[in-house]
Design a protein around this motif. Structure first.
Motif, mmCIF file in Angstrom:
data_model
loop_
_atom_site.group_PDB
_atom_site.id
_atom_site.type_symbol
_atom_site.label_atom_id
_atom_site.label_comp_id
_atom_site.label_asym_id
_atom_site.label_seq_id
_atom_site.Cartn_x
_atom_site.Cartn_y
_atom_site.Cartn_z
ATOM 1 N N ASP A 1 60.454 82.518 -108.690
ATOM 2 C CA ASP A 1 60.302 83.253 -107.653
ATOM 3 C C ASP A 1 60.459 82.557 -106.195
ATOM 4 O OD1 ASP A 1 59.803 85.354 -105.517
ATOM 5 O OD2 ASP A 1 57.700 85.810 -106.296
ATOM 6 N N GLY A 2 61.380 82.516 -105.642
ATOM 7 C CA GLY A 2 62.013 81.758 -104.482
ATOM 8 C C GLY A 2 61.702 80.192 -104.884
ATOM 9 N N PHE A 3 61.179 79.428 -104.054
ATOM 10 C CA PHE A 3 61.172 78.056 -104.462
ATOM 11 C C PHE A 3 59.835 77.808 -105.324
ATOM 12 C CE2 PHE A 3 63.323 78.886 -100.604
ATOM 13 C CZ PHE A 3 64.468 77.880 -100.513
ATOM 14 N N ASP A 4 59.040 78.753 -105.545
ATOM 15 C CA ASP A 4 57.765 78.406 -106.130
ATOM 16 C C ASP A 4 57.721 77.598 -107.367
ATOM 17 O OD1 ASP A 4 56.973 80.389 -104.424
ATOM 18 O OD2 ASP A 4 56.372 82.115 -105.633
ATOM 19 N N GLU A 5 58.868 77.528 -108.054
ATOM 20 C CA GLU A 5 58.881 76.557 -109.380
ATOM 21 C C GLU A 5 59.483 75.249 -109.234
ATOM 22 O OE1 GLU A 5 56.481 77.354 -111.526
ATOM 23 O OE2 GLU A 5 56.270 79.279 -110.528
ATOM 24 N N ILE A 6 59.750 75.017 -107.786
ATOM 25 C CA ILE A 6 60.854 73.790 -107.768
ATOM 26 C C ILE A 6 59.917 72.798 -107.097
ATOM 27 C CG2 ILE A 6 62.671 73.114 -106.441
ATOM 28 C CD1 ILE A 6 63.705 75.805 -106.421
ATOM 29 N N GLU A 7 60.070 71.440 -107.507
ATOM 30 C CA GLU A 7 59.109 70.427 -106.940
ATOM 31 C C GLU A 7 60.197 69.660 -105.878
ATOM 32 O OE1 GLU A 7 56.387 69.604 -107.678
ATOM 33 O OE2 GLU A 7 56.060 70.586 -109.397
ATOM 34 N N PRO A 8 59.791 69.332 -104.506
ATOM 35 C CA PRO A 8 60.393 69.180 -103.525
ATOM 36 C C PRO A 8 61.392 67.924 -103.938
ATOM 37 C CG PRO A 8 58.190 69.178 -102.976
ATOM 38 C CD PRO A 8 58.118 69.479 -104.452
ATOM 39 N N VAL B 1 61.443 80.970 -97.605
ATOM 40 C CA VAL B 1 61.503 79.677 -97.101
ATOM 41 C C VAL B 1 60.274 79.338 -96.645
ATOM 42 C CG1 VAL B 1 62.592 78.260 -95.282
ATOM 43 C CG2 VAL B 1 64.005 79.779 -96.605
ATOM 44 N N SER B 2 59.529 80.357 -95.960
ATOM 45 C CA SER B 2 58.184 80.206 -95.227
ATOM 46 C C SER B 2 57.086 79.670 -96.200
ATOM 47 C CB SER B 2 57.880 81.299 -94.415
ATOM 48 O OG SER B 2 57.755 82.511 -95.207
ATOM 49 N N ARG B 3 57.290 80.157 -97.630
ATOM 50 C CA ARG B 3 56.336 79.797 -98.660
ATOM 51 C C ARG B 3 56.419 78.367 -99.005
ATOM 52 N NH1 ARG B 3 57.259 84.950 -101.735
ATOM 53 N NH2 ARG B 3 57.725 83.639 -103.718
ATOM 54 N N ALA B 4 57.556 77.792 -98.636
ATOM 55 C CA ALA B 4 57.838 76.335 -99.308
ATOM 56 C C ALA B 4 57.736 75.589 -97.975
ATOM 57 C CB ALA B 4 59.463 76.311 -99.808
ATOM 58 N N TYR B 5 56.607 75.320 -97.711
ATOM 59 C CA TYR B 5 56.455 74.394 -96.436
ATOM 60 C C TYR B 5 57.135 72.933 -96.567
ATOM 61 C CZ TYR B 5 53.439 71.416 -99.379
ATOM 62 O OH TYR B 5 52.901 70.789 -100.368
ATOM 63 N N TRP B 6 57.183 72.570 -97.625
ATOM 64 C CA TRP B 6 57.903 71.216 -97.956
ATOM 65 C C TRP B 6 59.409 70.957 -97.488
ATOM 66 C CZ3 TRP B 6 61.607 72.000 -101.516
ATOM 67 C CH2 TRP B 6 61.452 73.023 -102.512
ATOM 68 N N LEU B 7 59.992 72.206 -97.158
ATOM 69 C CA LEU B 7 61.402 72.255 -96.711
ATOM 70 C C LEU B 7 61.315 71.738 -95.334
ATOM 71 C CD1 LEU B 7 62.612 75.695 -98.246
ATOM 72 C CD2 LEU B 7 63.416 73.514 -98.872
ATOM 73 N N LYS B 8 60.211 71.567 -94.675
ATOM 74 C CA LYS B 8 60.218 70.921 -93.170
ATOM 75 C C LYS B 8 60.390 69.355 -93.618
ATOM 76 C CE LYS B 8 57.761 74.300 -90.638
ATOM 77 N NZ LYS B 8 56.882 74.605 -89.571
#
Ligand SMILES: C[S@@+](CC[C@H](N)C(=O)[O-])C[C@H]1O[C@@H](n2cnc3c(N)ncnc32)[C@H](O)[C@@H]1O
Length: 218
Positions: A63-70, A90-97
Motif C-alpha cells: 500500500d503506497g510506500f509501506d512495504e518499501i525500505e528506503p 508520500v506523506s506516510r513515507a517520511y524517509w522520502l525527505k
C-alpha cells in the motif's frame, strides 16, 4: 525523468510497463514494481515473464510506500493515480525527505494536491512536462527534497513548472485547468463563499497572465 543508472520503485504499477521499459532500455538496472492489489501484480508478472526480466524486476504487494525500505531505490514513481492519493502516500513515507531521492509523479487528476504537498513540505519541483496520448492531456513532474521554504505565487499549485515547458501541450494543459477553475469561480460567485471566489479570482487572473506569456513565447 528517471536518472540514468538508478533503481526505481514504481508505486501503482499495474502491468509494470514502465519498470519493464526502464530496465529493457538500460535506464534502470533494477526495479521494484509495486501495487496494493494482487490482480495488477498478476498483470505485472505476465509482463515480466513475457520479457524474461525476472532477475531485474521485483514484484511487491504494498500500500503506497509501506512495504518499501528506503535503501531499495533512488527514484520513486507514481503514475496514473489522483494527486490527492499521491500526497497521502508520500506523506506516510517520511524517509522520502532525503535530497538523494527523487519522486516522479504523473497525476491523473488534482495535480494541485501533490504540488501543494511538495511546496509545503520542502520538496522542490525540478521540472515538468506535458504530452497527449489518445487525445488526452497529461502532465508529469520530478521533485526532490531540499528542505527550503518555497515562496511561490498563489497559482503555482495549479501551474507548477509547466510554464517553463516550451511544448504546446503544456499550454493546452494549463488552458484546460484554467477553464475548469473559471467554472468553479462562477459557481462560487453564484452560491459559494466570498473567500473561495476571491481566491479563485486571484488564481485565474495569475494564470491568464502566465498563459498569455506562453502564447507570446511560442
Ligand atoms: C490507473 S492504474 C495506473 C497504472 C500505471 N502506473 C500507469 O500509469 O499506467 C493505478 C494503479 O494504482 C494502484 N493503486 C491504487 N492505490 C494504490 C496504493 N495505495 N498503493 C499502491 N498502488 C495503488 C491500482 O491498483 C492500479 O493498479
Amino acid at each position: 525523468m528517471v536518472r540514468m543508472g538508478n533503481t526505481v520503485a514504481d508505486i501503482g504499477t499495474d502491468h509494470a510497463y514502465l519498470p519493464a521499459y526502464l530496465v529493457l532500455n538500460g535506464i534502470s538496472p533494477k526495479a521494484l514494481a509495486c501495487d496494493v492489489r494482487k490482480g495488477p501484480l498478476d498483470n505485472a508478472k505476465k509482463t515480466v515473464e513475457h520479457y524474461g526480466i525476472e532477475d531485474k524486476i521485483t514484484l511487491r504487494l504494498s500500500d503506497g510506500f509501506d512495504e518499501i525500505e528506503p535503501f531499495e531505490a533512488q527514484d520513486f514513481i507514481m503514475c496514473g493515480m489522483g494527486g490527492t492519493l499521491m500526497q497521502e502516500l508520500v506523506s506516510r513515507a517520511y524517509w522520502l525527505k532525503d535530497p538523494a531521492k527523487r519522486i516522479i509523479v504523473q497525476p491523473q487528476s488534482h495535480a494541485e494536491d501533490i504540488r501543494r504537498f511538495f511546496v509545503e513540505n520542502g520538496f522542490e519541483i525540478l521540472f515538468e512536462d506535458a504530452c497527449t496520448d489518445g487525445g488526452k492531456l497529461y502532465c508529469a513532474m520530478a521533485a526532490e527534497y531540499t528542505g527550503n521554504e518555497i515562496k511561490a505565487p498563489v497559482s503555482y499549485i495549479y501551474t507548477g513548472r509547466l510554464p517553463e515547458c516550451k511544448k504546446p501541450e503544456a499550454r493546452l494543459y494549463l488552458e484546460n485547468i484554467h477553464a475548469r477553475l473559471i467554472k468553479k469561480l462562477e459557481a462560487e460567485k453564484l452560491h459559494g463563499s466570498e473567500e473561495n471566489a476571491e481566491y479563485l479570482e486571484k488564481v485565474t487572473l495569475e494564470m491568464e497572465e502566465i498563459i498569455n506569456e506562453m502564447h507570446s513565447d511560442s
